[in-house]
Structure formats: structure tokens, C-alpha cells
Design a protein around this motif. Structure first.
Motif, PDB file in Angstrom:
ATOM      1  N   VAL A 193      -5.513-105.597  97.933  1.00 44.65           N
ATOM      2  CA  VAL A 193      -5.032-106.542  96.928  1.00 44.65           C
ATOM      3  C   VAL A 193      -3.591-106.243  96.532  1.00 44.65           C
ATOM      4  O   VAL A 193      -2.757-107.163  96.426  1.00 44.65           O
ATOM      5  CB  VAL A 193      -5.952-106.531  95.686  1.00 44.65           C
ATOM      6  N   LEU A 194      -3.261-104.997  96.325  1.00 47.38           N
ATOM      7  CA  LEU A 194      -1.896-104.656  95.919  1.00 47.38           C
ATOM      8  C   LEU A 194      -0.891-104.948  97.031  1.00 47.38           C
ATOM      9  O   LEU A 194       0.240-105.383  96.759  1.00 47.38           O
ATOM     10  CB  LEU A 194      -1.825-103.191  95.492  1.00 47.38           C
ATOM     11  N   ILE A 195      -1.292-104.724  98.274  1.00 46.43           N
ATOM     12  CA  ILE A 195      -0.410-105.065  99.394  1.00 46.43           C
ATOM     13  C   ILE A 195      -0.202-106.582  99.448  1.00 46.43           C
ATOM     14  O   ILE A 195       0.918-107.075  99.631  1.00 46.43           O
ATOM     15  CB  ILE A 195      -0.987-104.551 100.729  1.00 46.43           C
ATOM     16  N   ALA A 198       2.082-107.687  96.722  1.00 46.15           N
ATOM     17  CA  ALA A 198       3.470-107.344  97.034  1.00 46.15           C
ATOM     18  C   ALA A 198       4.075-108.397  97.965  1.00 46.15           C
ATOM     19  O   ALA A 198       5.228-108.812  97.791  1.00 46.15           O
ATOM     20  CB  ALA A 198       3.539-105.962  97.670  1.00 46.15           C
ATOM     21  N   LEU A 199       3.285-108.829  98.933  1.00 44.42           N
ATOM     22  CA  LEU A 199       3.774-109.837  99.877  1.00 44.42           C
ATOM     23  C   LEU A 199       3.998-111.186  99.186  1.00 44.42           C
ATOM     24  O   LEU A 199       5.019-111.843  99.416  1.00 44.42           O
ATOM     25  CB  LEU A 199       2.780-109.994 101.028  1.00 44.42           C
ATOM     26  N   THR A 200       3.044-111.603  98.347  1.00 48.53           N
ATOM     27  CA  THR A 200       3.220-112.885  97.652  1.00 48.53           C
ATOM     28  C   THR A 200       4.366-112.817  96.654  1.00 48.53           C
ATOM     29  O   THR A 200       5.097-113.793  96.471  1.00 48.53           O
ATOM     30  CB  THR A 200       1.931-113.321  96.930  1.00 48.53           C
ATOM     31  N   VAL A 220       2.870-106.516  91.350  1.00 45.49           N
ATOM     32  CA  VAL A 220       2.005-105.392  91.738  1.00 45.49           C
ATOM     33  C   VAL A 220       1.511-104.648  90.503  1.00 45.49           C
ATOM     34  O   VAL A 220       0.324-104.308  90.399  1.00 45.49           O
ATOM     35  CB  VAL A 220       2.749-104.438  92.697  1.00 45.49           C
ATOM     36  N   ILE A 221       2.404-104.400  89.557  1.00 49.83           N
ATOM     37  CA  ILE A 221       1.992-103.717  88.330  1.00 49.83           C
ATOM     38  C   ILE A 221       0.981-104.556  87.562  1.00 49.83           C
ATOM     39  O   ILE A 221      -0.042-104.060  87.084  1.00 49.83           O
ATOM     40  CB  ILE A 221       3.217-103.399  87.449  1.00 49.83           C
ATOM     41  N   GLY A 222       1.252-105.851  87.451  1.00 57.03           N
ATOM     42  CA  GLY A 222       0.316-106.728  86.752  1.00 57.03           C
ATOM     43  C   GLY A 222      -1.044-106.759  87.418  1.00 57.03           C
ATOM     44  O   GLY A 222      -2.086-106.686  86.742  1.00 57.03           O
ATOM     45  N   ALA A 226      -4.696-105.365  85.904  1.00 63.11           N
ATOM     46  CA  ALA A 226      -5.885-106.229  85.842  1.00 63.11           C
ATOM     47  C   ALA A 226      -7.073-105.583  86.544  1.00 63.11           C
ATOM     48  O   ALA A 226      -8.196-105.577  86.018  1.00 63.11           O
ATOM     49  CB  ALA A 226      -5.571-107.587  86.473  1.00 63.11           C
ATOM     50  N   LEU A 227      -6.847-105.028  87.732  1.00 60.67           N
ATOM     51  CA  LEU A 227      -7.937-104.390  88.473  1.00 60.67           C
ATOM     52  C   LEU A 227      -8.460-103.155  87.740  1.00 60.67           C
ATOM     53  O   LEU A 227      -9.676-102.949  87.629  1.00 60.67           O
ATOM     54  CB  LEU A 227      -7.460-103.996  89.867  1.00 60.67           C
TER      55      LEU A 227
END
Length: 244
Positions: A193-195, A198-200, A220-222, A226-227
Motif C-alpha cells: 500500500v505504501l509503495i 508513493a506512485l500515485t 505516504v505519511i497520511g 491511517a493504516l
């Protein structure tokens, strides 16, 4: 000797297409929709995974989040774009009616608008007359309202695109949580999810012309917050005995 008129070449890196702004808005909306799908469904499945290792429960929650989120996104986009479309159509019809009822006044109005842009009276009158002869409605819509008759947005297209973007984003965390072994579900989902975020984030910044680094770090931080928050809540519910 015959001299043919050529279309001037644009500067490299500059976009002059009349519908470029609309295309960029669609792309940006698609990226944001996919980002929403990734974060919202990932948060749901990670939260459930923190409370239970039951694959059925995780899959059910993830699927419900995907379907509900996609429908919600589509409805929200449909309502929003319908209002925008209705407003655009009303303005176009108003301008068409005014041109039919008093073309001379409309020509003078267009001339004055070009004068306000810095053209001399003579040049403004010439430009207004030539554009009126070619496409009176298009000239007035572009100059007065900055819209194109052919670019009126479709609520159905917007709703479908929003639902599709959300679904594509939501499928990723759903697969990431279900495919690995139970002991690896949460770490793998976090990483995937974090990767993806980062891409989006980078793609959204690229489309909008902003800082790729800042946009990537923000999203990514947001997403990580959330996760982590939903996983912690799931763990607390499991520890307290609220969830078996």
C-alpha cells in the motif's frame, strides 16, 4: 508563388491544446480516486486483520468497502458533475438566445471584451467580426465564459470513471491482505500500500506540475497513519475481547 499557412510549432514542453485542462482534470481525478480506493480499503482490511485472522471476515469487510466506496464515489461525482453540467448548459443556451435576439449588441460586447484585453478599437472590432462570422457562439463562450460547447462534462462518464478508479485502487490492498500467509498479511499489505501510494502521489504531482517529493511524502505519511490507526484499533478490540 503560393504561400501556404502553417500552424506555428509550439515550444517544447508547452501544451496549447484547448482541452488540455479538461484532460488533466480527468487524469488528476482518476489518480485521486485510485488513491482513495487504496487508502480506504487498506484501512478497513488492516483494521479487521488486527482484530481477527479469519480470512472470510477480512474478505467480506474488504469487498464491502470496495463496493460501497465505489458506489459512494460514483454518486458523489454524478451529483457534483450534474450541477456543473446543468450550469454550463444553461449558460450556453442563454448566450445562444442573446445572439439570436440582438446580434449587434453581442458583437459590440465581444469587441469591448477584446479592447479590455489590450487591443485597439479597430483591431478588436476586426477580430470580433471575423470570429463572429466563423463561430459566433463559440467566440462568446470562450471570451465571456471560458467554456467550450463541446466540452460540457458528462455526469455518467464522470461517475463511471470515478467508480472505476476507486475499484482499481481498492483491489490492490484486498489482494495484498488475502494472498500472503496469515503471519505476513499485515506487513505485506503495509509495504504494498505504501509503495502504491508513493506512485500515485508522484503521478498526481507530475500531472499537476507540483513537487513530486513533497506530494509523495504527504500521501505516504497520511496512508501510514491511517493504516497504523485502524490496525491499532483492531488490535485493541481483539485484546479487550470485544472481537473474538
Amino acid at each position: 508563388m503560393t504561400v501556404s499557412a502553417e500552424i506555428p510549432q509550439t515550444h517544447k514542453g508547452e501544451a496549447h491544446a484547448s482541452n488540455l485542462s479538461g484532460r488533466l482534470n480527468w487524469l488528476r481525478a482518476g489518480v485521486l480516486g485510485a488513491n482513495d480506493g487504496i487508502v480506504s480499503v487498506a484501512a478497513i482490511v488492516v483494521g479487521v486483520a488486527g482484530a481477527s485472522t479469519n480470512s472470510g471476515a477480512i474478505a467480506t469487510a474488504g469487498a464491502a468497502g470496495l463496493v460501497g466506496g465505489a458506489i459512494s464515489m460514483a454518486l458523489g461525482e454524478y451529483v457534483s458533475v450534474s450541477s456543473q453540467s446543468d450550469s454550463q448548459k444553461a449558460l450556453i443556451e442563454k448566450e445562444r438566445r442573446e445572439l439570436a435576439e440582438d446580434p449587434e449588441a453581442e458583437l459590440e460586447e465581444l469587441t469591448q471584451l477584446y479592447e479590455a484585453r489590450g487591443l485597439s478599437r479597430e483591431t478588436a472590432a476586426t477580430v470580433a467580426a471575423e470570429l463572429t462570422q466563423k463561430d459566433a457562439l463559440g467566440a462568446h463562450l470562450a471570451m465571456e465564459l471560458n467554456i467550450d460547447e463541446d466540452d460540457v462534462v458528462s455526469p455518467w462518464h464522470a461517475a463511471g470513471a470515478s467508480a472505476l478508479a476507486f475499484t482499481l485502487g481498492a483491489v490492490l490492498p484486498l489482494l495484498a491482505i488475502l494472498l500472503p500467509p496469515a503471519s505476513m498479511r499485515v506487513p505485506v499489505t503495509f509495504a504494498v500500500v505504501l509503495i502504491a501510494l508513493a506512485l500515485t502521489g508522484a503521478l498526481g504531482a507530475r500531472i499537476g506540475g507540483g513537487s513530486i517529493a513533497r506530494a509523495t511524502v504527504r500521501v505516504v505519511i497520511g496512508g501510514a497513519v491511517a493504516l497504523a490507526a485502524t490496525f491499532l484499533i483492531g488490535m485493541l478490540l481483539h485484546t479487550s475481547g470485544a472481537v473474538a
